[in-house]
Design a protein around this motif. Sequence first.
Motif, mmCIF file in Angstrom:
data_model
loop_
_atom_site.group_PDB
_atom_site.id
_atom_site.type_symbol
_atom_site.label_atom_id
_atom_site.label_comp_id
_atom_site.label_asym_id
_atom_site.label_seq_id
_atom_site.Cartn_x
_atom_site.Cartn_y
_atom_site.Cartn_z
ATOM 1 N N LEU A 1 25.174 12.444 64.619
ATOM 2 C CA LEU A 1 24.929 11.159 63.964
ATOM 3 C C LEU A 1 23.440 10.921 63.714
ATOM 4 C CD1 LEU A 1 27.490 8.936 65.905
ATOM 5 C CD2 LEU A 1 27.688 9.810 63.559
ATOM 6 N N ASP A 2 22.614 11.898 64.086
ATOM 7 C CA ASP A 2 21.158 11.859 63.887
ATOM 8 C C ASP A 2 20.502 10.661 64.595
ATOM 9 O OD1 ASP A 2 18.867 13.126 62.905
ATOM 10 O OD2 ASP A 2 18.761 11.738 61.201
ATOM 11 N N ARG A 3 21.024 10.335 65.789
ATOM 12 C CA ARG A 3 20.473 9.234 66.572
ATOM 13 C C ARG A 3 19.478 9.706 67.625
ATOM 14 N NH1 ARG A 3 26.194 6.187 67.417
ATOM 15 N NH2 ARG A 3 26.317 5.308 65.330
ATOM 16 N N VAL A 4 19.449 11.031 67.875
ATOM 17 C CA VAL A 4 18.577 11.584 68.917
ATOM 18 C C VAL A 4 17.903 12.853 68.417
ATOM 19 C CG1 VAL A 4 19.990 10.663 70.815
ATOM 20 C CG2 VAL A 4 20.415 12.976 69.982
ATOM 21 N N SER A 5 16.817 13.185 69.103
ATOM 22 C CA SER A 5 16.162 14.481 68.896
ATOM 23 C C SER A 5 16.431 15.321 70.133
ATOM 24 C CB SER A 5 14.653 14.308 68.749
ATOM 25 O OG SER A 5 14.356 13.508 67.639
ATOM 26 N N VAL A 6 16.743 16.583 69.937
ATOM 27 C CA VAL A 6 16.984 17.485 71.065
ATOM 28 C C VAL A 6 15.649 18.079 71.485
ATOM 29 C CG1 VAL A 6 18.170 19.570 71.834
ATOM 30 C CG2 VAL A 6 19.320 17.991 70.258
ATOM 31 N N LEU A 7 15.306 17.901 72.760
ATOM 32 C CA LEU A 7 14.037 18.403 73.286
ATOM 33 C C LEU A 7 14.212 19.672 74.103
ATOM 34 C CD1 LEU A 7 12.499 15.005 74.425
ATOM 35 C CD2 LEU A 7 12.251 16.167 72.231
ATOM 36 N N SER A 8 15.397 19.838 74.690
ATOM 37 C CA SER A 8 15.671 21.031 75.488
ATOM 38 C C SER A 8 17.176 21.264 75.486
ATOM 39 C CB SER A 8 15.154 20.830 76.921
ATOM 40 O OG SER A 8 15.290 22.006 77.661
ATOM 41 N N GLU A 9 17.563 22.530 75.688
ATOM 42 C CA GLU A 9 18.982 22.889 75.622
ATOM 43 C C GLU A 9 19.380 23.755 76.804
ATOM 44 O OE1 GLU A 9 19.475 23.248 70.807
ATOM 45 O OE2 GLU A 9 18.638 24.950 71.899
ATOM 46 N N TYR A 10 20.680 23.704 77.127
ATOM 47 C CA TYR A 10 21.274 24.622 78.100
ATOM 48 C C TYR A 10 21.553 25.948 77.392
ATOM 49 C CZ TYR A 10 22.315 20.591 81.132
ATOM 50 O OH TYR A 10 22.226 19.485 81.931
ATOM 51 N N ASP A 11 21.857 26.976 78.143
ATOM 52 C CA ASP A 11 22.251 28.253 77.547
ATOM 53 C C ASP A 11 23.691 28.198 77.031
ATOM 54 O OD1 ASP A 11 19.792 29.420 78.043
ATOM 55 O OD2 ASP A 11 20.398 30.160 80.021
ATOM 56 N N GLU A 12 24.479 27.280 77.536
ATOM 57 C CA GLU A 12 25.893 27.140 77.164
ATOM 58 C C GLU A 12 26.023 26.616 75.737
ATOM 59 O OE1 GLU A 12 29.829 27.679 77.902
ATOM 60 O OE2 GLU A 12 28.306 27.971 79.451
ATOM 61 N N GLU A 13 27.035 27.117 75.015
ATOM 62 C CA GLU A 13 27.281 26.690 73.645
ATOM 63 C C GLU A 13 28.666 26.091 73.509
ATOM 64 O OE1 GLU A 13 26.976 30.213 71.244
ATOM 65 O OE2 GLU A 13 24.819 30.007 71.035
ATOM 66 N N VAL A 14 28.812 25.255 72.498
ATOM 67 C CA VAL A 14 30.135 24.806 72.060
ATOM 68 C C VAL A 14 30.311 25.326 70.646
ATOM 69 C CG1 VAL A 14 30.377 22.780 73.532
ATOM 70 C CG2 VAL A 14 29.196 22.560 71.367
ATOM 71 N N ARG A 15 31.555 25.619 70.318
ATOM 72 C CA ARG A 15 31.829 26.211 68.998
ATOM 73 C C ARG A 15 32.941 25.451 68.295
ATOM 74 N NH1 ARG A 15 31.284 30.287 72.579
ATOM 75 N NH2 ARG A 15 29.557 31.719 72.268
ATOM 76 N N SER A 16 32.800 25.387 67.005
ATOM 77 C CA SER A 16 33.873 24.898 66.150
ATOM 78 C C SER A 16 34.205 26.069 65.235
ATOM 79 C CB SER A 16 33.401 23.676 65.356
ATOM 80 O OG SER A 16 32.509 24.064 64.333
ATOM 81 N N PRO A 17 35.192 25.964 64.375
ATOM 82 C CA PRO A 17 35.491 27.079 63.478
ATOM 83 C C PRO A 17 34.302 27.475 62.592
ATOM 84 C CG PRO A 17 37.330 25.556 63.496
ATOM 85 C CD PRO A 17 36.225 24.915 64.298
ATOM 86 N N SER A 18 33.413 26.512 62.303
ATOM 87 C CA SER A 18 32.323 26.828 61.380
ATOM 88 C C SER A 18 30.924 26.795 62.008
ATOM 89 C CB SER A 18 32.355 25.859 60.193
ATOM 90 O OG SER A 18 32.193 24.533 60.657
ATOM 91 N N ARG A 19 30.793 26.302 63.236
ATOM 92 C CA ARG A 19 29.458 26.146 63.825
ATOM 93 C C ARG A 19 29.442 26.525 65.295
ATOM 94 N NH1 ARG A 19 26.282 20.996 61.615
ATOM 95 N NH2 ARG A 19 24.636 22.167 62.595
ATOM 96 N N SER A 20 28.238 26.826 65.741
ATOM 97 C CA SER A 20 27.974 27.049 67.160
ATOM 98 C C SER A 20 26.727 26.241 67.499
ATOM 99 C CB SER A 20 27.734 28.537 67.401
ATOM 100 O OG SER A 20 27.418 28.750 68.751
ATOM 101 N N LEU A 21 26.776 25.532 68.623
ATOM 102 C CA LEU A 21 25.661 24.657 68.977
ATOM 103 C C LEU A 21 25.426 24.728 70.483
ATOM 104 C CD1 LEU A 21 23.798 22.421 67.726
ATOM 105 C CD2 LEU A 21 25.537 20.794 68.460
#
Length: 186
Positions: free
Chosen positions: A39-59
Amino acid sequence: MLAGSPHYPALVLNADFRPLSYFPLSLWSWQDAIKAVFLDRVSVLSEYDEEVRSPSRSLRLPSVIALKDYIPTARRPAFTRFNVFLRDNFSCQYCHDRLPTHDLTFDHVIPRCKGGRTTWENVVTACSPCNLIKGSRMPHELHMYPRRPPSQPSTWELQENGRSFPPNYLHESWRDYLYWDSELDT
């Protein structure tokens, strides 16, 4: 996808890169963090190594996020039992013992039966034994005075007090955004 795995909370910072709250620490579930990213309400400053996937994306899951819009803190915190305990650093104002929340109560310095009101200026944290000893008597009758005179704290004071109580779980990526009074253990 992440069923059975540990939780991946995101530390939430205000737009000024300070935590929204230290106690309790401002955390969102990974699901809420992902939704806020989309929803573009936040900026990501750091991430975990874990991902979530949808049929078209990985995040990758966000571990630290900052709100894009600043949320001003309330000037006057709500008068709640928890905030009284936090103001008094979770310690009995009569015997000075620091105790877990479930072992604390609050005491009316001027008892209600003698005209005392339930306000910041008349309520202090007490342990059950001290509260029973004091009962409905005035402080001068027992020479039992609170460590500090009760007063209404500012939101900043409560936040500062909350920094004395780091939570059990702190992810390494949060260290650059949190400032605790004690050494961090992971």
